[in-house]
Design a protein around this motif. Structure first.
Motif, PDB file in Angstrom:
ATOM      1  N   THR A  98       0.858  -1.185   0.000  1.00 33.08           N
ATOM      2  CA  THR A  98       0.000   0.000   0.000  1.00 33.08           C
ATOM      3  C   THR A  98       0.893   1.233   0.000  1.00 33.08           C
ATOM      4  N   ASP A 138       4.067   1.425   3.363  1.00 31.51           N
ATOM      5  CA  ASP A 138       3.618   0.149   3.909  1.00 31.51           C
ATOM      6  C   ASP A 138       4.761  -0.860   3.938  1.00 31.51           C
ATOM      7  N   ARG A 172      -2.347   4.584  -3.744  1.00 32.99           N
ATOM      8  CA  ARG A 172      -1.428   3.915  -2.828  1.00 32.99           C
ATOM      9  C   ARG A 172      -0.960   2.564  -3.350  1.00 32.99           C
ATOM     10  N   PRO A 208      -3.127  -5.585  -0.197  1.00 30.08           N
ATOM     11  CA  PRO A 208      -3.087  -4.167  -0.577  1.00 30.08           C
ATOM     12  C   PRO A 208      -4.320  -3.832  -1.411  1.00 30.08           C
ATOM     13  N   PRO A 209      -4.670  -2.546  -1.522  1.00 27.96           N
ATOM     14  CA  PRO A 209      -5.824  -2.171  -2.344  1.00 27.96           C
ATOM     15  C   PRO A 209      -5.663  -2.693  -3.776  1.00 27.96           C
TER      16      PRO A 209
END
Length: 493
Positions: free
Chosen positions: A153, A157, A320, A347-348
């Motif tokens: 991210t 991160d 991100r 993560p997204p």
């Protein structure tokens, strides 16, 4: 039964107070979103309410948020993201075929062919494979195993995750982590939160913020008296300082890390942004492997080549996306890393999708290639022009000294603050450069970040500003800084 107080629950003491909360969190500071920025937001609201100010707008030059500054995104990336978000658009003839093919491949890699699904904790397999192939191309063919790639991210991160693995011990055995001064405050904030020891090594401002091995040795030797140094962090190109390290410097750092048994963390977020003549980005991994098995088989390295494309340069900071690759990690520790990243689920996924486009952009012969290259070149050229403009204008101001902005997208000029102003700041309980930046904000509407938020040598003062605003707005900003500083020196001389 015990009798409840007459005023009920309101009489109970809070469980969580400043005295009972995690003391490490209270030590965390993050200058780029600190008091200056909070006041800038208040000023924007006051302007919107019609309250008169000496300026008509607030110019936020405190953070690298390109699109907030009006920079236009890359068309291809937005097209693919739109297709992934709303697959019905795949039937729309206005979208180019290469955008549709990328979108189909990404969607086929997602659970249920939907970008709204979770991915594997380490990231989508197809994206990690594309990242690995990109790294091999970038570094001239050196091997990259997709299993060594972790999608993250943003770079932050990955950096914090690695620090969590490294930090341990109490007292004299507490983990120490070497970070550059000036530094990006993510590092100091993360180390404070993890209750690790921050080991400062100073970049050489007189030599364009270069890194000297002798300074690394000094900092390490002093730190070993009170902690256990275990990691060395390098930011290249520099943030906030904008320098680009030479290949020789990188080789020296790798030898130093090997000799002193330090885990090496290379923050290469701004690798695509190098402007100055004679400067070139060299990846730590490429140099490490070209130094031969003595180093490539032994030095433990984690690097974070987020690419500014997915952060600020080409798309949206808010998505991100990022990744890290780990080199020579102990297999049992790797298992613990996999466990740690699984806690966040994944993560997204939109950020992962965009990361795939960054490392696999339109190729020659594809419909979107010509437009992509045109937009990319225009963006880089504009940043190079603004980097030079910033250096030139600031160096015409008495009491301001600005090193060349070789890379990244920030300038970190040194400023003169008269003793009278230093005393007034001290009397108010403020750092002198915080006092300076706050005064500038109130009088001009320009939001900069004081150098004390990044670290600086005692007795020196700086501010960090981004070069991202459009050229006309950047010119206005620089001229306002020039006028303010001249007025400031006169007022406190």
């Amino acid at each position: 039964m015990s009798k409840m107080p007459e005023n009920g629950a309101s009489a109970r003491a809070k469980v969580l107070t400043l005295d009972t909360m995690n003391p490490a969190v209270k030590k965390v500071e993050y200058a780029v979103r600190g008091p200056i920025v909070q006041r800038a937001v208040e000023l924007e609201r006051e302007l919107s309410e019609g309250i008169k100010k000496p300026f008509t707008e607030v110019i936020k030059a405190n953070i690298g948020d390109a699109h907030a500054m009006g920079q236009q995104p890359i068309t291809f990336f937005r097209q693919v993201l739109a297709l992934c978000s709303y697959p019905e658009l795949l039937n729309d003839s206005t979208f180019p075929e290469d955008a549709k093919s990328r979108a189909r491949r990404i969607l086929q890699s997602c659970g249920g062919n939907s970008m709204g699904s979770y991915s594997a904790s380490q990231g989508i397999d197809a994206v990690r494979q594309d990242v690995a192939r990109y790294i091999e191309r970038r570094d001239g063919g050196g091997p990259c195993d997709p299993d060594d790639v972790y999608l993250t991210t943003g770079a932050s991160d990955g950096i914090v995750t690695m620090l969590k693995l490294l930090v341990c011990g109490k007292g004299a055995t507490r983990t120490g982590v070497m970070i550059s001064i000036p530094q990006y405050p993510l590092y100091s904030a993360a180390l404070a939160e993890l209750d690790a020891v921050q080991i400062n090594y100073y970049l050489n401002e007189e030599k364009c913020w270069s890194l000297d091995i002798s300074e690394l040795q000094r900092a390490l030797d002093e730190a070993r008296r009170h902690c256990n140094p275990r990691a060395l962090c390098i930011i290249n190109p520099g943030n906030p300082t904008g320098q680009v390290q030479s290949r020789q410097c990188i080789e020296d750092v790798i030898r130093f890390a090997a000799q002193e048994r330090l885990f090496l963390m290379a923050d290469e977020v701004y690798q695509d942004n190098v402007y100055a003549d004679g400067c070139r980005f060299h990846s730590f991994k490429k140099v490490l492997f070209e130094m031969g098995p003595e180093y490539s088989d032994t030095v433990e390295l984690a690097f974070f080549p987020l690419h500014l494309q997915i952060g600020s340069l080409y798309f949206l900071c808010g998505f991100r996306g990022g990744y890290m690759e780990i080199i020579n990690m102990d297999e049992e520790v790797r298992a613990q890393l996999s466990k740690l990243v699984s806690v966040r689920l994944c993560p997204p996924v939109p950020g992962q999708a965009l990361m795939d486009l960054v490392v696999n952009p339109p190729q020659p012969g594809e419909p979107s290639h010509e437009k992509f290259i045109k937009e990319r070149t225009a963006t880089i050229s504009a940043l190079a022009e603004k980097a030079k403009l910033t250096e030139q204008v600031l160096n015409t101001v008495q009491g301001i000294s600005c090193n060349p902005v070789q890379g990244a997208m920030y300038s970190f000029p040194r400023i003169t603050i008269p003793e009278k102003a230093v005393k007034e700041a001290t009397d108010k309980g403020q750092q002198p450069d915080m006092f300076y930046c706050m005064k500038m904000l109130e009088e001009t509407g320009i939001c900069l970040v004081p150098g004390s938020g990044f670290g600086q040598r005692d007795g020196t003062y700086h501010f960090r500003m981004t070069i991202l605003p459009p050229k006309d707005k950047l010119t206005t900003l620089l001229n306002k800084v020039k006028e303010f500083h001249q007025k400031f020196l006169q007022q406190y001389s």
